[in-house]
Scaffold this active site. Structure first.
Site, mmCIF file in Angstrom:
data_model
loop_
_atom_site.group_PDB
_atom_site.id
_atom_site.type_symbol
_atom_site.label_atom_id
_atom_site.label_comp_id
_atom_site.label_asym_id
_atom_site.label_seq_id
_atom_site.Cartn_x
_atom_site.Cartn_y
_atom_site.Cartn_z
ATOM 1 N N ARG A 99 0.873 -1.192 -0.054
ATOM 2 C CA ARG A 99 0.029 -0.116 0.088
ATOM 3 C C ARG A 99 0.918 1.243 0.079
ATOM 4 O O ARG A 99 0.266 2.568 -0.074
ATOM 5 C CB ARG A 99 -1.004 -0.216 1.325
ATOM 6 C CG ARG A 99 -2.109 -0.943 0.872
ATOM 7 C CD ARG A 99 -3.063 -0.817 2.196
ATOM 8 N NE ARG A 99 -2.661 -1.625 3.329
ATOM 9 C CZ ARG A 99 -3.227 -1.915 4.536
ATOM 10 N NH1 ARG A 99 -4.126 -0.972 4.646
ATOM 11 N NH2 ARG A 99 -2.994 -2.527 5.277
ATOM 12 N N GLY A 133 3.104 -15.257 7.515
ATOM 13 C CA GLY A 133 2.284 -14.863 8.689
ATOM 14 C C GLY A 133 3.396 -14.421 9.697
ATOM 15 O O GLY A 133 4.541 -14.745 9.741
ATOM 16 N N ASN A 171 -5.519 -5.427 19.257
ATOM 17 C CA ASN A 171 -4.172 -6.031 19.555
ATOM 18 C C ASN A 171 -3.325 -5.147 18.696
ATOM 19 O O ASN A 171 -3.421 -4.744 17.631
ATOM 20 C CB ASN A 171 -4.010 -7.188 18.678
ATOM 21 C CG ASN A 171 -2.598 -8.081 18.436
ATOM 22 O OD1 ASN A 171 -1.955 -7.854 19.410
ATOM 23 N ND2 ASN A 171 -2.560 -8.624 17.558
ATOM 24 N N ALA A 194 34.165 41.441 0.099
ATOM 25 C CA ALA A 194 32.843 41.021 -0.556
ATOM 26 C C ALA A 194 33.466 40.723 -1.979
ATOM 27 O O ALA A 194 34.287 41.314 -2.728
ATOM 28 C CB ALA A 194 31.909 42.208 -0.676
ATOM 29 N N ARG A 227 46.667 43.157 -10.466
ATOM 30 C CA ARG A 227 45.637 43.738 -11.510
ATOM 31 C C ARG A 227 46.364 44.621 -12.376
ATOM 32 O O ARG A 227 47.211 45.196 -12.128
ATOM 33 C CB ARG A 227 44.531 44.446 -10.540
ATOM 34 C CG ARG A 227 44.912 45.674 -9.866
ATOM 35 C CD ARG A 227 43.914 46.290 -8.967
ATOM 36 N NE ARG A 227 44.389 47.436 -8.242
ATOM 37 C CZ ARG A 227 44.016 47.818 -6.948
ATOM 38 N NH1 ARG A 227 43.025 47.045 -6.471
ATOM 39 N NH2 ARG A 227 44.525 49.061 -6.462
#
Length: 496
Positions: free
Chosen positions: A19, A84, A177, A387, A447
């Protein structure tokens, strides 16, 4: 009086669970950070049994492997073609030592809210009453689908009848049960040898053991519990979700009663293996998953997911996702941060907004405030990462490491092309693309020099609004809107 240890606990986990309509075996579906069978194992171990056996069949290797991960000492018992619960229990007994004696508990692998405390109480009730068998029962307003407890006139348990085998009168019984039993092992072995398959399902029912024991003049008892959730099994995904919600409600309530502030329990999910210190605050939309631990006085959330993550005392983590990370005491993280495995943030350190980290050790008081990717890095105490910094750790073939020394400073919009080593007390200028090491006290500038090309816009972008704006500014002698060529006021004075 101390309750004796049960000789064994048997967990029945052989069913397919059709299920669920899932490729995953039912007992491996998860709530509260554990599989269903994992919850059953935790409850069973709370009784401190001499042996623990789990019965498997459907997807045997997959289930057995998972059980081995959860509890390496558990015995795996294989159920054969006989169906079972009785046969499953018999297979478990066959896998356990033949000299086994005393009390054996039988539980299910799909009843996740059953607690160890309830099982301990069951053992105590069973042994104090001198019963051959004791079953946990509960009263349900709608007992549809459950086996019914049939009692004699004196109130003792005469037997259990399954729904499909019950008469109309028996189906009206509300005591059900739970499927959870305590047995004297010798009675259980003998009775199982007499159980047949002459029933509507053609299965060997464990419930028949109670009738056989009763017919042999042995005492059969019931241990009634009021907490119905502990008897609820999972058969489909609707029940899985319902039990998951209830488990989460209980986890949240337990932490609140232990001194944790949970602002909105309805939107807070806390797994069963999470630990939280007192006076911590959990804000709405937070998920604490796996083995996450949160220190005393910490503040988590809102909108935060922590998985297997350690958070120190007094730390603050907001709008963050973290996995296998460690956040030191007094540290701050977020908002919108992503801490991947191997992230370690030191005491009073900071990982700010829109930062991603992986295999990064960030020292005490160090800061990675915003808009940064930091992977395969060691950042020393008190260092600051500007940053937009990128730790370029991957060259297309292998990962490489970057080290930033103590109290060093990396300027904004820098690319650190690993492997590089920035020593203690060094600077990296903003906008650098660093490919080499930096020694103590140096500043690295990596740079190109700025070059302004006159007339480029007029030539390359003729006819555009940009070109028109440039021409007008040139004609007026202005550099930008709002300034004028005749603005000659002294410093601190406004132009006329």
């Amino acid at each position: 009086m101390t309750t004796a240890r049960p000789a064994a606990v048997i967990i029945l986990a052989a069913g397919e669970g059709t299920r669920m309509k899932s490729a995953t075996p039912k007992v491996l579906h998860r709530i509260g950070g554990r599989s269903l069978v994992g919850h059953a194992i935790v409850a069973a171990r709370a009784t401190n049994p001499h042996h623990l056996a789990v019965v498997v069949r459907h997807e045997r290797d997959l289930v057995a492997s998972h059980i081995g991960e959860v509890d390496a000492t558990a015995t795996i018992a294989d159920q054969d073609d006989v169906k079972g619960t009785g046969r499953a229990t018999e297979c478990a007994l066959d896998a356990l030592p033949t000299e086994l004696s005393g009390t054996v508990l039988v539980t299910y692998g799909d009843v996740p809210l059953l607690t160890g405390e309830t099982l301990v109480d069951l053992v105590a009730r069973h042994e104090e009453s001198g019963s051959a068998a004791t079953v946990i029962t509960a009263h349900l307003a709608d007992p549809q689908g459950y086996g019914r407890i049939v009692r004699d006139a004196d109130g003792s348990v005469a037997g259990i009848v399954e729904q499909k085998d019950a008469t109309e009168e028996q189906r009206a019984i509300t005591e059900i049960n739970s499927g959870i039993y305590a047995f004297d092992v010798e009675v259980l072995r003998e009775a199982l040898g007499q159980v047949g398959t002459d029933n509507a399902q053609g299965e060997k029912y464990l419930t028949d053991v109670l009738s056989i024991a009763r017919d042999a003049g042995k005492r059969v008892s019931a241990h009634v519990i009021d907490d119905l959730w502990q008897t609820e099994g999972v058969n489909d995904r609707v029940q899985l979700a319902a039990l998951g919600r209830e488990l989460n409600r209980r986890n949240n309530e337990s932490w609140m009663r232990d001194g944790v502030t949970i602002v909105d329990p309805a939107t807070t999910w806390i797994d069963s293996d999470v630990s939280i210190g007192r006076d911590a605050t959990i804000l709405p939309g937070t998920q604490l998953l796996g083995a996450t631990s949160v220190g005393a006085g910490a503040r988590i959330g809102p909108d935060t997911t922590l998985t297997d993550t350690e958070v120190g005392e007094g730390a603050e983590v907001k709008r963050t996702e973290a996995n296998l990370a460690k956040i030191g005491p007094g540290a701050t993280v977020g908002p919108y941060s992503y801490l991947r495995p191997g992230t370690v943030l030191g005491a009073k350190g900071k990982i700010g907004g829109f930062v991603e980290t992986k295999n990064a050790v960030i020292g005490d008081g160090a800061k990675v405030p915003h808009l940064t990717y930091c992977g395969d890095a060691t950042i020393g105490e008190g260092a600051n990462i500007g940053a937009g910094t990128i730790f370029a750790n991957y060259d297309g073939v292998a990962k490489h490491h970057t080290t930033i020394g103590r109290h060093s400073f990396v300027g904004s919009d820098t690319v650190l092309v690993a492997p590089v080593d920035v020593a203690d007390g060094a600077y990296v200028a903003a906008g650098s693309a660093l490919t080499g090491d930096v020694e103590p006290g140096q500043i690295a500038v990596a740079r190109g020099r700025q070059r302004n090309v006159d007339g480029w816009v007029a030539r390359a972008r003729a006819g555009t609004p940009t070109a028109a704006a440039a021409a007008a500014a040139t004609e007026a002698g202005t550099r930008h809107t709002g300034s004028s060529a005749d603005s000659t006021a002294d410093e601190g004075e406004a132009p006329a």
